[in-house]
Design a protein around this motif. Structure first.
Motif, PDB file in Angstrom:
ATOM      1  N   SER A 376       0.817  -1.207   0.000  1.00  0.00           N
ATOM      2  CA  SER A 376       0.000   0.000   0.000  1.00  0.00           C
ATOM      3  C   SER A 376       0.853   1.259   0.000  1.00  0.00           C
ATOM      4  O   SER A 376       0.607   2.198  -0.771  1.00  0.00           O
ATOM      5  CB  SER A 376      -0.932  -0.007   1.210  1.00  0.00           C
ATOM      6  OG  SER A 376      -1.801   1.094   1.175  1.00  0.00           O
ATOM      7  N   LEU A 377       1.858   1.299   0.850  1.00  0.00           N
ATOM      8  CA  LEU A 377       2.734   2.473   0.930  1.00  0.00           C
ATOM      9  C   LEU A 377       3.448   2.701  -0.392  1.00  0.00           C
ATOM     10  O   LEU A 377       3.444   3.808  -0.936  1.00  0.00           O
ATOM     11  CB  LEU A 377       3.746   2.292   2.062  1.00  0.00           C
ATOM     12  CG  LEU A 377       4.784   3.412   2.207  1.00  0.00           C
ATOM     13  CD1 LEU A 377       4.112   4.713   2.607  1.00  0.00           C
ATOM     14  CD2 LEU A 377       5.848   3.029   3.240  1.00  0.00           C
ATOM     15  N   SER A 378       4.063   1.654  -0.928  1.00  0.00           N
ATOM     16  CA  SER A 378       4.853   1.779  -2.155  1.00  0.00           C
ATOM     17  C   SER A 378       3.977   2.134  -3.350  1.00  0.00           C
ATOM     18  O   SER A 378       4.275   3.074  -4.108  1.00  0.00           O
ATOM     19  CB  SER A 378       5.598   0.467  -2.437  1.00  0.00           C
ATOM     20  OG  SER A 378       6.355   0.061  -1.332  1.00  0.00           O
ATOM     21  N   TYR A 379       2.900   1.393  -3.525  1.00  0.00           N
ATOM     22  CA  TYR A 379       2.027   1.546  -4.684  1.00  0.00           C
ATOM     23  C   TYR A 379       1.353   2.915  -4.685  1.00  0.00           C
ATOM     24  O   TYR A 379       1.370   3.637  -5.688  1.00  0.00           O
ATOM     25  CB  TYR A 379       0.983   0.429  -4.670  1.00  0.00           C
ATOM     26  CG  TYR A 379      -0.074   0.514  -5.745  1.00  0.00           C
ATOM     27  CD1 TYR A 379       0.177   0.094  -7.048  1.00  0.00           C
ATOM     28  CD2 TYR A 379      -1.357   0.989  -5.447  1.00  0.00           C
ATOM     29  CE1 TYR A 379      -0.802   0.164  -8.031  1.00  0.00           C
ATOM     30  CE2 TYR A 379      -2.344   1.051  -6.419  1.00  0.00           C
ATOM     31  CZ  TYR A 379      -2.063   0.634  -7.712  1.00  0.00           C
ATOM     32  OH  TYR A 379      -3.036   0.705  -8.674  1.00  0.00           O
ATOM     33  N   ASN A 380       0.775   3.300  -3.555  1.00  0.00           N
ATOM     34  CA  ASN A 380       0.005   4.540  -3.514  1.00  0.00           C
ATOM     35  C   ASN A 380       0.875   5.784  -3.548  1.00  0.00           C
ATOM     36  O   ASN A 380       0.518   6.780  -4.183  1.00  0.00           O
ATOM     37  CB  ASN A 380      -0.891   4.559  -2.273  1.00  0.00           C
ATOM     38  CG  ASN A 380      -2.064   3.614  -2.402  1.00  0.00           C
ATOM     39  OD1 ASN A 380      -2.834   3.695  -3.344  1.00  0.00           O
ATOM     40  ND2 ASN A 380      -2.195   2.695  -1.469  1.00  0.00           N
ATOM     41  N   LEU A 381       2.019   5.743  -2.872  1.00  0.00           N
ATOM     42  CA  LEU A 381       2.907   6.901  -2.887  1.00  0.00           C
ATOM     43  C   LEU A 381       3.451   7.132  -4.301  1.00  0.00           C
ATOM     44  O   LEU A 381       3.453   8.262  -4.806  1.00  0.00           O
ATOM     45  CB  LEU A 381       4.052   6.700  -1.902  1.00  0.00           C
ATOM     46  CG  LEU A 381       4.974   7.904  -1.677  1.00  0.00           C
ATOM     47  CD1 LEU A 381       4.185   9.110  -1.200  1.00  0.00           C
ATOM     48  CD2 LEU A 381       6.061   7.550  -0.660  1.00  0.00           C
ATOM     49  N   SER A 382       3.872   6.048  -4.946  1.00  0.00           N
ATOM     50  CA  SER A 382       4.386   6.162  -6.311  1.00  0.00           C
ATOM     51  C   SER A 382       3.287   6.578  -7.277  1.00  0.00           C
ATOM     52  O   SER A 382       3.496   7.432  -8.156  1.00  0.00           O
ATOM     53  CB  SER A 382       4.993   4.833  -6.759  1.00  0.00           C
ATOM     54  OG  SER A 382       5.482   4.912  -8.073  1.00  0.00           O
ATOM     55  N   TYR A 383       2.088   6.007  -7.110  1.00  0.00           N
ATOM     56  CA  TYR A 383       0.986   6.319  -8.014  1.00  0.00           C
ATOM     57  C   TYR A 383       0.557   7.773  -7.868  1.00  0.00           C
ATOM     58  O   TYR A 383       0.240   8.451  -8.856  1.00  0.00           O
ATOM     59  CB  TYR A 383      -0.203   5.394  -7.740  1.00  0.00           C
ATOM     60  CG  TYR A 383      -1.052   5.098  -8.958  1.00  0.00           C
ATOM     61  CD1 TYR A 383      -1.799   6.091  -9.570  1.00  0.00           C
ATOM     62  CD2 TYR A 383      -1.108   3.827  -9.504  1.00  0.00           C
ATOM     63  CE1 TYR A 383      -2.578   5.835 -10.684  1.00  0.00           C
ATOM     64  CE2 TYR A 383      -1.868   3.549 -10.630  1.00  0.00           C
ATOM     65  CZ  TYR A 383      -2.615   4.555 -11.212  1.00  0.00           C
ATOM     66  OH  TYR A 383      -3.359   4.304 -12.321  1.00  0.00           O
ATOM     67  N   ALA A 384       0.555   8.272  -6.623  1.00  0.00           N
ATOM     68  CA  ALA A 384       0.156   9.667  -6.397  1.00  0.00           C
ATOM     69  C   ALA A 384       1.125  10.623  -7.077  1.00  0.00           C
ATOM     70  O   ALA A 384       0.712  11.648  -7.631  1.00  0.00           O
ATOM     71  CB  ALA A 384       0.099   9.944  -4.898  1.00  0.00           C
ATOM     72  N   ILE A 385       2.420  10.278  -7.063  1.00  0.00           N
ATOM     73  CA  ILE A 385       3.428  11.158  -7.672  1.00  0.00           C
ATOM     74  C   ILE A 385       3.437  10.998  -9.193  1.00  0.00           C
ATOM     75  O   ILE A 385       3.227  11.959  -9.934  1.00  0.00           O
ATOM     76  CB  ILE A 385       4.828  10.841  -7.104  1.00  0.00           C
ATOM     77  CG1 ILE A 385       4.866  11.125  -5.592  1.00  0.00           C
ATOM     78  CG2 ILE A 385       5.888  11.663  -7.830  1.00  0.00           C
ATOM     79  CD1 ILE A 385       6.132  10.654  -4.912  1.00  0.00           C
ATOM     80  N   SER A 386       3.667   9.772  -9.646  1.00  0.00           N
ATOM     81  CA  SER A 386       3.814   9.559 -11.085  1.00  0.00           C
ATOM     82  C   SER A 386       2.485   9.690 -11.819  1.00  0.00           C
ATOM     83  O   SER A 386       2.435  10.195 -12.943  1.00  0.00           O
ATOM     84  CB  SER A 386       4.432   8.183 -11.351  1.00  0.00           C
ATOM     85  OG  SER A 386       3.648   7.147 -10.791  1.00  0.00           O
ATOM     86  N   GLY A 387       1.391   9.228 -11.196  1.00  0.00           N
ATOM     87  CA  GLY A 387       0.093   9.337 -11.843  1.00  0.00           C
ATOM     88  C   GLY A 387      -0.325  10.787 -12.033  1.00  0.00           C
ATOM     89  O   GLY A 387      -0.978  11.137 -13.022  1.00  0.00           O
ATOM     90  N   GLY A 388       0.083  11.647 -11.097  1.00  0.00           N
ATOM     91  CA  GLY A 388      -0.268  13.052 -11.212  1.00  0.00           C
ATOM     92  C   GLY A 388       0.627  13.810 -12.177  1.00  0.00           C
ATOM     93  O   GLY A 388       0.186  14.734 -12.853  1.00  0.00           O
ATOM     94  N   LEU A 389       1.912  13.423 -12.247  1.00  0.00           N
ATOM     95  CA  LEU A 389       2.870  14.151 -13.076  1.00  0.00           C
ATOM     96  C   LEU A 389       2.932  13.660 -14.512  1.00  0.00           C
ATOM     97  O   LEU A 389       3.309  14.419 -15.412  1.00  0.00           O
ATOM     98  CB  LEU A 389       4.266  14.062 -12.444  1.00  0.00           C
ATOM     99  CG  LEU A 389       4.443  14.722 -11.078  1.00  0.00           C
ATOM    100  CD1 LEU A 389       5.862  14.518 -10.569  1.00  0.00           C
ATOM    101  CD2 LEU A 389       4.121  16.208 -11.156  1.00  0.00           C
ATOM    102  N   THR A 390       2.566  12.400 -14.752  1.00  0.00           N
ATOM    103  CA  THR A 390       2.724  11.829 -16.093  1.00  0.00           C
ATOM    104  C   THR A 390       1.962  12.593 -17.174  1.00  0.00           C
ATOM    105  O   THR A 390       2.538  12.942 -18.213  1.00  0.00           O
ATOM    106  CB  THR A 390       2.315  10.346 -16.091  1.00  0.00           C
ATOM    107  OG1 THR A 390       3.258   9.599 -15.314  1.00  0.00           O
ATOM    108  CG2 THR A 390       2.287   9.779 -17.506  1.00  0.00           C
ATOM    109  N   PRO A 391       0.656  12.878 -16.999  1.00  0.00           N
ATOM    110  CA  PRO A 391      -0.057  13.609 -18.069  1.00  0.00           C
ATOM    111  C   PRO A 391       0.585  14.957 -18.385  1.00  0.00           C
ATOM    112  O   PRO A 391       0.711  15.333 -19.562  1.00  0.00           O
ATOM    113  CB  PRO A 391      -1.468  13.780 -17.492  1.00  0.00           C
ATOM    114  CG  PRO A 391      -1.613  12.655 -16.524  1.00  0.00           C
ATOM    115  CD  PRO A 391      -0.262  12.496 -15.907  1.00  0.00           C
ATOM    116  N   ALA A 392       1.001  15.687 -17.348  1.00  0.00           N
ATOM    117  CA  ALA A 392       1.622  16.994 -17.573  1.00  0.00           C
ATOM    118  C   ALA A 392       2.957  16.840 -18.285  1.00  0.00           C
ATOM    119  O   ALA A 392       3.299  17.622 -19.184  1.00  0.00           O
ATOM    120  CB  ALA A 392       1.812  17.716 -16.239  1.00  0.00           C
TER     121      ALA A 392
END
Length: 427
Positions: A376-392
């Motif tokens: 949970s820690l690894s997946y969600n922290l990474s997803y919050a960062i990369s998922g938010g920055l990838t489209p931009a």
């Protein structure tokens, strides 16, 4: 021998009861991706209903996507809290609660009054619903992977994780189909006025049904055994993770980056990118998106199953190379051959099978007593960062070259492949 270890020794097939468990576990995860797709497709209409008409269209749409992104910002916190109780009190209780916490806000979004009716309370209510959804989603996918892997027989944990991941990607397909049917059955005016609410109502009802069905699931054998032996975490699981499993966290975060790149850039962003970069008609990109999603679902299940028989390092190199080739085929080759987008989209979807390796790698990286919290820690922290920055990042890079999406995916494939190669093997 741990059920999460790869081996070449054949084992018994999954029983009907185990397959039923995996199917029920997949329902909530499918809702997570279903909600993502329908909100993205309906963002323009949502902006119209939940923000003042006096604002410009681009501002309202930006605000709508901002509220959508707010849900992802709370994922790490929600995931860590639910994973803590999952490691201490049991997987089943948290797994059942998470789908309830996701279903109710989805249903309520479909019932929320518009800005014209209740003013500023409308966007505030939508924000609250997205925050609750984000907290729920933080525990849903990691909880699902842990749940099915610990229910799987020896040497079938990879297949179990692959089936759940296939269920998650199936949510994208379900959302796409619902939106497609909605626009076929209703007129554009009806969809704009009230029809946009239907997908959210369907998702909420679907989630509540999944919660009821999950009540029939049993606690995982691994957790029952830990509880009987008093081997559950005696202190905060996060403290144990940060003290003893930093390498596992880092490797899992990096592979999750590859997961988000494959899913977002190759599948979800492909339609608008192809329309804007190469003037491909929307109808063709929609069919291509469906092709990519179906092939992605097949690919992740296959990749998960292969981890039960083939070493992770071999698979990591093979599927990382496939992801690179698939991305360049989609964004580099398909524009050169008009009319072939559907083919290249399907091929690129298959190349995203690397995504199926990611949860298996994370499951093996953490011991059982902190497995839920570690994922949970690894997946969600990474997803919050990369998922938010990838489209931009993709939007900025495409100003320089139309193959920027492929270059970005290739970079993440290299990083993810290296991370899987060096990921520890605890479970």
């Amino acid at each position: 021998m741990s059920s999460l270890s790869a081996t070449a020794v054949p084992s018994a097939a999954l029983s009907r009861s185990q397959l039923r468990t995996f199917a029920l576990a997949s329902l909530g995860g499918a809702l997570e991706f279903y909600d993502f797709v329908i909100f993205a497709f309906l963002a323009k209409l949502i902006a119209t209903h939940f923000f003042p008409a006096s604002q410009s269209e681009w501002l309202r749409q930006t605000e709508a996507f901002g509220l959508f992104g707010a849900g992802y910002l709370v994922r790490p916190l929600g995931g860590v809290i639910m994973a803590h109780f999952g490691d201490v009190a049991g997987r089943k209780k948290v797994f059942t609660f998470s789908v309830l916490l996701m279903a109710v806000p989805t249903l309520l979004i479909g019932l929320l009054p518009s800005y014209e009716t209740i003013g500023a309370a409308a966007p505030l209510g939508l924000l609250l619903m997205r925050v609750l959804q984000g907290a729920a989603i933080g525990g849903e996918a990691p909880g699902g992977w842990v749940f099915v892997s610990e229910h799987a027989p020896p040497h079938r944990a990879g297949l179990a994780a692959g089936l759940l991941t296939g269920g998650l990607t199936g949510g994208i397909l379900l959302g796409s189909v619902v939106i497609l049917v909605l626009n076929v059955v209703l007129s554009a005016d009806d969809v704009a006025n009230w029809g946009w609410r239907i997908p959210f109502l369907i998702g909420g009802i679907f989630g509540l049904g999944a919660m009821v069905l999950r009540r029939w699931l049993e606690e995982t054998p691994v957790f029952r055994e830990m509880h009987a032996r008093a081997e559950t975490a005696e202190t905060l699981p996060v403290k144990i993770l940060l003290r003893e499993h930093r390498r596992a966290i880092l490797c899992s975060m990096l592979t999750t980056w590859t997961l988000t790149a494959g899913g977002i850039v190759v599948v979800l962003m492909m339609p608008p990118l192809m329309q804007s970069l190469h003037d491909i008609p929307p109808a063709q990109t929609m069919v291509a998106s469906l092709s990519a999603t179906v092939c992605l679902t097949i690919g992740v299940v296959t990749a998960g199953a292969l981890t039960d028989f083939i070493g992770m390092r071999t698979l990591a190199v093979t599927f990382a190379l496939a992801l690179i080739l698939g991305a360049f085929g989609l964004y580099g080759m398909s524009p050169l051959f008009p009319g072939t987008l559907v083919f290249w989209a399907g091929l690129s979807g298959l190349s995203c099978a690397f995504i199926g390796l990611v949860p298996v790698g994370m499951l093996r990286a953490f011991p059982a007593k902190v497995r839920f919290s570690g994922l949970s820690l690894s997946y969600n922290l990474s997803y919050a960062i990369s998922g938010g920055l990838t489209p931009a990042a993709i939007s900025s890079l495409t100003l320089h070259t139309p193959v920027a999406p492929a270059i970005y995916v290739a970079l993440t494939a290299v990083v993810g492949g290296i991370a899987l190669w060096f990921s520890p093997r605890e479970g």
